[in-house]
Design a protein around this motif. Structure first.
Motif, PDB file in Angstrom:
ATOM      1  N   GLY A  15       0.800  -1.215   0.000  1.00 53.54           N
ATOM      2  CA  GLY A  15       0.000   0.000   0.000  1.00 53.54           C
ATOM      3  C   GLY A  15       0.832   1.264   0.000  1.00 53.54           C
ATOM      4  O   GLY A  15       0.556   2.216  -0.751  1.00 53.54           O
ATOM      5  N   LEU A  16       1.882   1.281   0.821  1.00 56.75           N
ATOM      6  CA  LEU A  16       2.704   2.486   0.903  1.00 56.75           C
ATOM      7  C   LEU A  16       3.526   2.695  -0.361  1.00 56.75           C
ATOM      8  O   LEU A  16       3.714   3.839  -0.809  1.00 56.75           O
ATOM      9  N   ASN A  17       4.019   1.617  -0.957  1.00 56.27           N
ATOM     10  CA  ASN A  17       4.788   1.788  -2.190  1.00 56.27           C
ATOM     11  C   ASN A  17       3.900   2.288  -3.323  1.00 56.27           C
ATOM     12  O   ASN A  17       4.296   3.143  -4.123  1.00 56.27           O
ATOM     13  N   ALA A  18       2.673   1.756  -3.380  1.00 53.64           N
ATOM     14  CA  ALA A  18       1.722   2.243  -4.380  1.00 53.64           C
ATOM     15  C   ALA A  18       1.412   3.714  -4.143  1.00 53.64           C
ATOM     16  O   ALA A  18       1.360   4.517  -5.092  1.00 53.64           O
ATOM     17  N   ALA A  19       1.209   4.082  -2.890  1.00 57.63           N
ATOM     18  CA  ALA A  19       0.881   5.472  -2.569  1.00 57.63           C
ATOM     19  C   ALA A  19       2.018   6.414  -2.948  1.00 57.63           C
ATOM     20  O   ALA A  19       1.784   7.527  -3.450  1.00 57.63           O
ATOM     21  N   GLN A  20       3.263   5.972  -2.722  1.00 57.98           N
ATOM     22  CA  GLN A  20       4.395   6.833  -3.081  1.00 57.98           C
ATOM     23  C   GLN A  20       4.443   7.069  -4.589  1.00 57.98           C
ATOM     24  O   GLN A  20       4.639   8.189  -5.063  1.00 57.98           O
ATOM     25  N   VAL A  21       4.258   5.978  -5.361  1.00 60.29           N
ATOM     26  CA  VAL A  21       4.280   6.104  -6.819  1.00 60.29           C
ATOM     27  C   VAL A  21       3.185   7.059  -7.290  1.00 60.29           C
ATOM     28  O   VAL A  21       3.404   7.935  -8.138  1.00 60.29           O
ATOM     29  N   LEU A  22       1.987   6.899  -6.754  1.00 61.91           N
ATOM     30  CA  LEU A  22       0.858   7.733  -7.164  1.00 61.91           C
ATOM     31  C   LEU A  22       1.033   9.193  -6.732  1.00 61.91           C
ATOM     32  O   LEU A  22       0.701  10.118  -7.480  1.00 61.91           O
ATOM     33  N   ALA A  23       1.536   9.384  -5.525  1.00 59.55           N
ATOM     34  CA  ALA A  23       1.737  10.758  -5.049  1.00 59.55           C
ATOM     35  C   ALA A  23       2.800  11.462  -5.891  1.00 59.55           C
ATOM     36  O   ALA A  23       2.678  12.654  -6.204  1.00 59.55           O
ATOM     37  N   ARG A  24       3.845  10.723  -6.273  1.00 58.01           N
ATOM     38  CA  ARG A  24       4.877  11.309  -7.135  1.00 58.01           C
ATOM     39  C   ARG A  24       4.329  11.624  -8.527  1.00 58.01           C
ATOM     40  O   ARG A  24       4.875  12.480  -9.233  1.00 58.01           O
ATOM     41  N   ALA A  25       3.253  10.928  -8.909  1.00 59.90           N
ATOM     42  CA  ALA A  25       2.587  11.219 -10.183  1.00 59.90           C
ATOM     43  C   ALA A  25       1.559  12.335 -10.034  1.00 59.90           C
ATOM     44  O   ALA A  25       0.759  12.570 -10.939  1.00 59.90           O
ATOM     45  N   ARG A  26       1.559  12.964  -8.855  1.00 57.32           N
ATOM     46  CA  ARG A  26       0.702  14.105  -8.560  1.00 57.32           C
ATOM     47  C   ARG A  26      -0.779  13.733  -8.520  1.00 57.32           C
ATOM     48  O   ARG A  26      -1.648  14.560  -8.786  1.00 57.32           O
ATOM     49  N   ARG A  27      -1.024  12.488  -8.139  1.00 54.59           N
ATOM     50  CA  ARG A  27      -2.395  12.044  -7.912  1.00 54.59           C
ATOM     51  C   ARG A  27      -2.763  12.277  -6.452  1.00 54.59           C
ATOM     52  O   ARG A  27      -1.918  12.202  -5.562  1.00 54.59           O
ATOM     53  N   ARG A  28      -4.043  12.553  -6.242  1.00 57.43           N
ATOM     54  CA  ARG A  28      -4.515  12.701  -4.865  1.00 57.43           C
ATOM     55  C   ARG A  28      -4.800  11.308  -4.326  1.00 57.43           C
ATOM     56  O   ARG A  28      -5.672  10.594  -4.839  1.00 57.43           O
ATOM     57  N   VAL A  29      -4.050  10.915  -3.320  1.00 60.98           N
ATOM     58  CA  VAL A  29      -4.116   9.550  -2.826  1.00 60.98           C
ATOM     59  C   VAL A  29      -4.191   9.538  -1.303  1.00 60.98           C
ATOM     60  O   VAL A  29      -3.581  10.374  -0.626  1.00 60.98           O
ATOM     61  N   ALA A  30      -4.975   8.610  -0.776  1.00 60.48           N
ATOM     62  CA  ALA A  30      -5.082   8.426   0.673  1.00 60.48           C
ATOM     63  C   ALA A  30      -4.860   6.961   1.005  1.00 60.48           C
ATOM     64  O   ALA A  30      -5.365   6.070   0.314  1.00 60.48           O
ATOM     65  N   VAL A  31      -4.104   6.710   2.062  1.00 59.44           N
ATOM     66  CA  VAL A  31      -3.888   5.361   2.584  1.00 59.44           C
ATOM     67  C   VAL A  31      -4.601   5.261   3.924  1.00 59.44           C
ATOM     68  O   VAL A  31      -4.355   6.060   4.824  1.00 59.44           O
ATOM     69  N   VAL A  32      -5.501   4.289   4.041  1.00 61.31           N
ATOM     70  CA  VAL A  32      -6.198   4.056   5.304  1.00 61.31           C
ATOM     71  C   VAL A  32      -5.619   2.800   5.943  1.00 61.31           C
ATOM     72  O   VAL A  32      -5.596   1.729   5.317  1.00 61.31           O
ATOM     73  N   ASP A  33      -5.156   2.926   7.172  1.00 58.01           N
ATOM     74  CA  ASP A  33      -4.493   1.790   7.818  1.00 58.01           C
ATOM     75  C   ASP A  33      -4.881   1.697   9.287  1.00 58.01           C
ATOM     76  O   ASP A  33      -4.911   2.705   9.989  1.00 58.01           O
ATOM     77  N   GLY A  34      -5.160   0.469   9.725  1.00 63.22           N
ATOM     78  CA  GLY A  34      -5.571   0.250  11.103  1.00 63.22           C
ATOM     79  C   GLY A  34      -4.430  -0.018  12.060  1.00 63.22           C
ATOM     80  O   GLY A  34      -4.652  -0.202  13.262  1.00 63.22           O
ATOM     81  N   GLY A  35      -3.189  -0.087  11.543  1.00 61.14           N
ATOM     82  CA  GLY A  35      -2.033  -0.208  12.425  1.00 61.14           C
ATOM     83  C   GLY A  35      -1.829  -1.567  13.046  1.00 61.14           C
ATOM     84  O   GLY A  35      -1.437  -1.660  14.209  1.00 61.14           O
TER      85      GLY A  35
END
Length: 294
Positions: A15-35
């Motif tokens: 999830g975090l690696n996907a979020a980094q790629v998307l954020a670097r592509a200037r997409r608005r992205v949110a990661v929801v995690d329960g820890g």
């Protein structure tokens, strides 16, 4: 309701690696995690070049920081459900609107019901030779016969130690398996196991039901891997004959706007594998958004 190009459910390596790629592509992205990461009890991550030995919590903290540094959001919370109108409902009442959804919720390890196994899990009881074999090299290693994969575990572990014992327990080896184990120099102990013998929260031996104790320093077991696919199932994503949600080579499910990556769809994925699958899914989702004019 906050709207995102991609909402990612699960803040592990995928999830975090996907979020980094998307954020670097200037997409608005949110990661929801329960820890509640699967590998939290482990001392370190292995098989991940440049990050070998990094404590799991530290790896996730670095990942979160990187995602946020590129403008992505990390939300501490639990997803209650995802509606077919693409609204993601959190347990605290918040709602997120997702143009695309990536599920990286992982799996649960169901351990053999044997006294001592859960207490020593990720300390002296392990399941993956590639993840933990080096740490127990040249020690007295046991393998619990608890699944069809147990014999293969024992064969592998001879690369790390000359002293490997296979405990037949609930999966006694047949003639072919006995020959394979013998060829690899693995000793076989027949009969069911009653418990693990421990002292000062460390493994000392494996006790059979007849009272015999075989001294061991480490034990490998084969858990039952149970995907945490409630969200995917609720959306109607198709499962394969193996009971795991089916995805294409990019991680796309049978529901066109939903992707999945990591252990939730690949039960044997290691940390580095899950991270790579997350990146691949992110690139595919970004391309899909562009293709749709979004």
């Amino acid at each position: 309701m906050s709207e995102y190009d991609v909402v990612i459910i699960g803040g592990g390596p995928a999830g975090l690696n996907a979020a980094q790629v998307l954020a670097r592509a200037r997409r608005r992205v949110a990661v929801v995690d329960g820890g509640n990461p699967r590998n939290a009890p482990a001392e370190g991550v292995h098989g991940f070049v440049s990050r070998d030995g990094t404590p799991p919590g530290e790896l996730l903290a670095i990942g979160r920081s990187e995602v946020e540094g590129y403008g992505g959001e990390v939300i501490d919370g639990v997803v209650r459900r995802v509606r077919h109108d693409r609204a993601v409902e959190l347990a605290d009442g918040r709602q997120l609107a997702a143009k695309r959804l990536l599920v990286t919720t992982g799996l649960t390890d169901e351990l053999p019901e044997l006294p001592g196994v859960s207490e020593l899990w990720a300390i002296d009881v392990h399941h993956c030779p590639y993840c933990h074999g080096w740490e127990v090299r040249d020690q007295r290693i046991g393998v619990l016969g608890s699944s069809p994969n147990s014999v293969h575990q024992a064969e592998l572990l001879r690369e790390w130690s000359d002293d490997v014992v296979f405990f037949g327990h609930q999966s006694p080896p047949d003639a072919d398996a006995l020959a394979r184990l013998s060829a690899r120099g693995v000793k076989v102990v027949s009969g069911p196991v009653s418990r693990l013998v421990t002292a000062e929260h460390r493994l000392r031996g494996v006790e059979l039901t007849d009272g015999t104790v075989v001294e061991r320093d480490a034990l490998f077991v084969a858990p039952k891997f149970v995907p945490k696919d409630r969200i995917l199932t609720g959306l109607g994503c198709a499962h394969g004959e193996d009971g795991v949600v089916q995805v294409d080579r990019t991680g796309r499910t049978s529901v066109s706007w939903v992707w999945a990556a990591g252990n939730v769809v690949d039960l044997r994925a290691q940390v580095i594998t899950a991270a790579g699958d997350g990146a691949r899914a992110a690139i595919a989702m970004h391309a899909d958004l562009i293709g749709a004019g979004e």
